[in-house]
Design a protein around this motif. Structure first.
Motif, PDB file in Angstrom:
ATOM      1  N   GLN A   2       0.848  -1.326  -0.077  1.00 21.63           N
ATOM      2  CA  GLN A   2      -0.101   0.052   0.036  1.00 21.63           C
ATOM      3  C   GLN A   2       0.747   1.355   0.049  1.00 21.63           C
ATOM      4  OE1 GLN A   2      -2.600  -0.639   3.428  1.00 21.63           O
ATOM      5  NE2 GLN A   2      -4.019  -1.589   2.135  1.00 21.63           N
ATOM      6  N   SER A   3       1.978   1.335   0.583  1.00 22.01           N
ATOM      7  CA  SER A   3       2.814   2.303   0.488  1.00 22.01           C
ATOM      8  C   SER A   3       3.932   2.277  -0.590  1.00 22.01           C
ATOM      9  CB  SER A   3       3.594   2.484   1.755  1.00 22.01           C
ATOM     10  OG  SER A   3       4.605   1.334   1.859  1.00 22.01           O
ATOM     11  N   ALA A   4       3.455   1.423  -1.500  1.00 23.19           N
ATOM     12  CA  ALA A   4       4.176   1.502  -2.959  1.00 23.19           C
ATOM     13  C   ALA A   4       5.515   1.184  -3.025  1.00 23.19           C
ATOM     14  CB  ALA A   4       4.045   2.872  -3.697  1.00 23.19           C
ATOM     15  N   ILE A   5       6.122   0.485  -1.709  1.00 22.85           N
ATOM     16  CA  ILE A   5       7.298   0.125  -1.679  1.00 22.85           C
ATOM     17  C   ILE A   5       7.622  -1.144  -2.464  1.00 22.85           C
ATOM     18  CG2 ILE A   5       8.913  -0.944  -0.129  1.00 22.85           C
ATOM     19  CD1 ILE A   5       8.016   1.209   2.016  1.00 22.85           C
ATOM     20  N   LEU A   6       6.673  -2.007  -2.487  1.00 28.87           N
ATOM     21  CA  LEU A   6       6.701  -3.149  -3.248  1.00 28.87           C
ATOM     22  C   LEU A   6       5.676  -3.058  -4.342  1.00 28.87           C
ATOM     23  CD1 LEU A   6       7.711  -5.718  -0.456  1.00 28.87           C
ATOM     24  CD2 LEU A   6       9.372  -4.856  -2.321  1.00 28.87           C
ATOM     25  N   ARG A   7       6.050  -3.553  -5.292  1.00 28.12           N
ATOM     26  CA  ARG A   7       4.951  -3.822  -6.512  1.00 28.12           C
ATOM     27  C   ARG A   7       5.188  -5.187  -7.065  1.00 28.12           C
ATOM     28  NH1 ARG A   7       7.743   0.952  -7.409  1.00 28.12           N
ATOM     29  NH2 ARG A   7       8.800   0.145  -9.280  1.00 28.12           N
ATOM     30  N   PRO A   8       4.263  -5.751  -7.886  1.00 24.73           N
ATOM     31  CA  PRO A   8       4.081  -6.887  -8.366  1.00 24.73           C
ATOM     32  C   PRO A   8       5.414  -7.306  -9.238  1.00 24.73           C
ATOM     33  CG  PRO A   8       2.036  -6.250  -8.471  1.00 24.73           C
ATOM     34  CD  PRO A   8       2.748  -4.870  -8.290  1.00 24.73           C
ATOM     35  N   THR A   9       5.898  -6.332 -10.008  1.00 22.88           N
ATOM     36  CA  THR A   9       7.232  -6.417 -10.849  1.00 22.88           C
ATOM     37  C   THR A   9       8.347  -6.681  -9.908  1.00 22.88           C
ATOM     38  OG1 THR A   9       7.637  -3.841 -10.822  1.00 22.88           O
ATOM     39  CG2 THR A   9       6.451  -4.833 -12.677  1.00 22.88           C
ATOM     40  N   HIS A  10       8.160  -6.019  -8.589  1.00 21.21           N
ATOM     41  CA  HIS A  10       9.534  -6.405  -7.733  1.00 21.21           C
ATOM     42  C   HIS A  10       9.550  -7.980  -7.458  1.00 21.21           C
ATOM     43  CE1 HIS A  10       8.986  -2.143  -6.504  1.00 21.21           C
ATOM     44  NE2 HIS A  10      10.473  -2.110  -6.830  1.00 21.21           N
ATOM     45  N   PHE A  11       8.260  -8.533  -7.160  1.00 22.19           N
ATOM     46  CA  PHE A  11       8.339  -9.967  -7.058  1.00 22.19           C
ATOM     47  C   PHE A  11       8.563 -10.674  -8.147  1.00 22.19           C
ATOM     48  CE2 PHE A  11       6.153  -8.040  -3.196  1.00 22.19           C
ATOM     49  CZ  PHE A  11       6.471  -8.905  -2.184  1.00 22.19           C
ATOM     50  N   ALA A  12       8.093 -10.314  -9.476  1.00 23.87           N
ATOM     51  CA  ALA A  12       8.367 -11.017 -10.503  1.00 23.87           C
ATOM     52  C   ALA A  12      10.086 -10.977 -10.715  1.00 23.87           C
ATOM     53  CB  ALA A  12       7.887 -10.511 -11.608  1.00 23.87           C
ATOM     54  N   LYS A  38      15.432  -4.279  -4.138  1.00 22.24           N
ATOM     55  CA  LYS A  38      14.191  -4.687  -5.182  1.00 22.24           C
ATOM     56  C   LYS A  38      14.231  -3.825  -6.323  1.00 22.24           C
ATOM     57  CE  LYS A  38      11.294  -0.913  -2.873  1.00 22.24           C
ATOM     58  NZ  LYS A  38      12.351  -0.068  -2.664  1.00 22.24           N
ATOM     59  N   ASP A  39      14.743  -2.767  -6.571  1.00 27.14           N
ATOM     60  CA  ASP A  39      14.943  -1.721  -7.766  1.00 27.14           C
ATOM     61  C   ASP A  39      16.257  -2.219  -8.469  1.00 27.14           C
ATOM     62  OD1 ASP A  39      12.599  -0.303  -7.325  1.00 27.14           O
ATOM     63  OD2 ASP A  39      13.799   0.917  -5.887  1.00 27.14           O
ATOM     64  N   GLU A  40      16.879  -3.365  -8.050  1.00 33.07           N
ATOM     65  CA  GLU A  40      18.106  -3.540  -8.834  1.00 33.07           C
ATOM     66  C   GLU A  40      18.296  -5.019  -9.294  1.00 33.07           C
ATOM     67  OE1 GLU A  40      20.172  -1.155  -9.431  1.00 33.07           O
ATOM     68  OE2 GLU A  40      19.094   0.088  -8.421  1.00 33.07           O
ATOM     69  N   LEU A  41      17.048  -5.748  -8.910  1.00 36.83           N
ATOM     70  CA  LEU A  41      16.861  -7.254  -9.364  1.00 36.83           C
ATOM     71  C   LEU A  41      16.802  -7.554 -10.726  1.00 36.83           C
ATOM     72  CD1 LEU A  41      14.638  -8.263  -6.540  1.00 36.83           C
ATOM     73  CD2 LEU A  41      17.036  -8.721  -6.638  1.00 36.83           C
ATOM     74  N   TRP A  42      16.272  -6.526 -11.388  1.00 34.13           N
ATOM     75  CA  TRP A  42      16.158  -6.854 -13.025  1.00 34.13           C
ATOM     76  C   TRP A  42      17.648  -7.127 -13.516  1.00 34.13           C
ATOM     77  CZ3 TRP A  42      18.554  -3.449 -16.286  1.00 34.13           C
ATOM     78  CH2 TRP A  42      18.964  -2.160 -15.544  1.00 34.13           C
ATOM     79  N   LYS A  43      18.553  -6.555 -12.799  1.00 32.20           N
ATOM     80  CA  LYS A  43      19.985  -6.531 -13.467  1.00 32.20           C
ATOM     81  C   LYS A  43      20.473  -8.063 -13.542  1.00 32.20           C
ATOM     82  CE  LYS A  43      21.298  -2.085 -12.058  1.00 32.20           C
ATOM     83  NZ  LYS A  43      21.941  -0.926 -11.345  1.00 32.20           N
ATOM     84  N   PHE A  44      19.928  -8.905 -12.734  1.00 21.83           N
ATOM     85  CA  PHE A  44      20.471 -10.063 -12.733  1.00 21.83           C
ATOM     86  C   PHE A  44      20.282 -10.820 -14.189  1.00 21.83           C
ATOM     87  CE2 PHE A  44      20.486  -9.478  -8.142  1.00 21.83           C
ATOM     88  CZ  PHE A  44      21.861  -9.910  -7.952  1.00 21.83           C
ATOM     89  N   GLU A  45      19.384 -10.660 -14.542  1.00 22.72           N
ATOM     90  CA  GLU A  45      18.893 -11.133 -16.031  1.00 22.72           C
ATOM     91  C   GLU A  45      19.986 -10.654 -16.990  1.00 22.72           C
ATOM     92  OE1 GLU A  45      14.916 -12.205 -17.296  1.00 22.72           O
ATOM     93  OE2 GLU A  45      14.282 -10.829 -15.821  1.00 22.72           O
ATOM     94  N   GLU A  46      20.367  -9.447 -16.757  1.00 22.07           N
ATOM     95  CA  GLU A  46      21.497  -9.065 -17.755  1.00 22.07           C
ATOM     96  C   GLU A  46      22.963  -9.730 -17.399  1.00 22.07           C
ATOM     97  OE1 GLU A  46      20.725  -6.505 -19.943  1.00 22.07           O
ATOM     98  OE2 GLU A  46      18.788  -7.004 -19.362  1.00 22.07           O
ATOM     99  N   PHE A  47      23.227 -10.187 -16.070  1.00 26.07           N
ATOM    100  CA  PHE A  47      24.324 -10.923 -16.033  1.00 26.07           C
ATOM    101  C   PHE A  47      24.462 -12.340 -16.406  1.00 26.07           C
ATOM    102  CE2 PHE A  47      24.481  -8.056 -11.998  1.00 26.07           C
ATOM    103  CZ  PHE A  47      25.242  -6.930 -12.525  1.00 26.07           C
TER     104      PHE A  47
END
Length: 112
Positions: free
Chosen positions: A13-23, A96-105
């Motif tokens: 609710q405080s917009a700290i975590l979004r579904p994209t973070h969990f994905a 949470k905002d950096e996890l997408w980078k693992f797919e780049e590695f």
């Protein structure tokens, strides 16, 4: 409503975590479990601490990655949150905002 569910609801609710973070977390967990992305005959040894993942968090992520190895990364947040250890939750919130980078590695072999 459990304490864990209330905690997650507050974070969402405080917009700290979004579904994209969990994905992104699920995809990261899948990579921690199998950095070779299931390619037969390919074995990769990774020191996850070099990527900023403490050993205890890496172990929790490996278990999660194994469990959801072939799953779509869009698993409901409540299901994922309850499987995270306290140290993994803290690491997740910090990264949470950096996890997408693992797919780049560890890009898929069929990508251009």
């Amino acid at each position: 409503m459990s304490h864990e569910h209330e905690e997650l609801l507050h974070l969402q609710q405080s917009a700290i975590l979004r579904p994209t973070h969990f994905a992104d977390l699920i995809r990261t967990a899948q990579l921690v479990f199998d950095p070779a992305s299931g390619v037969s005959g390919r074995y990769i040894v990774v020191d996850w601490q070099d990527f900023g993942i403490p050993d205890d968090v890496a172990e929790n992520l490996k278990l999660l990655g194994q469990k959801y190895r072939y799953a779509s990364p869009s698993i409901p947040a409540e299901i994922i949150w309850e499987q995270l250890t306290q140290s993994t939750r803290i690491w997740f919130l910090r990264n949470k905002d950096e996890l997408w980078k693992f797919e780049e590695f560890f890009p898929a072999l069929d990508e251009d």
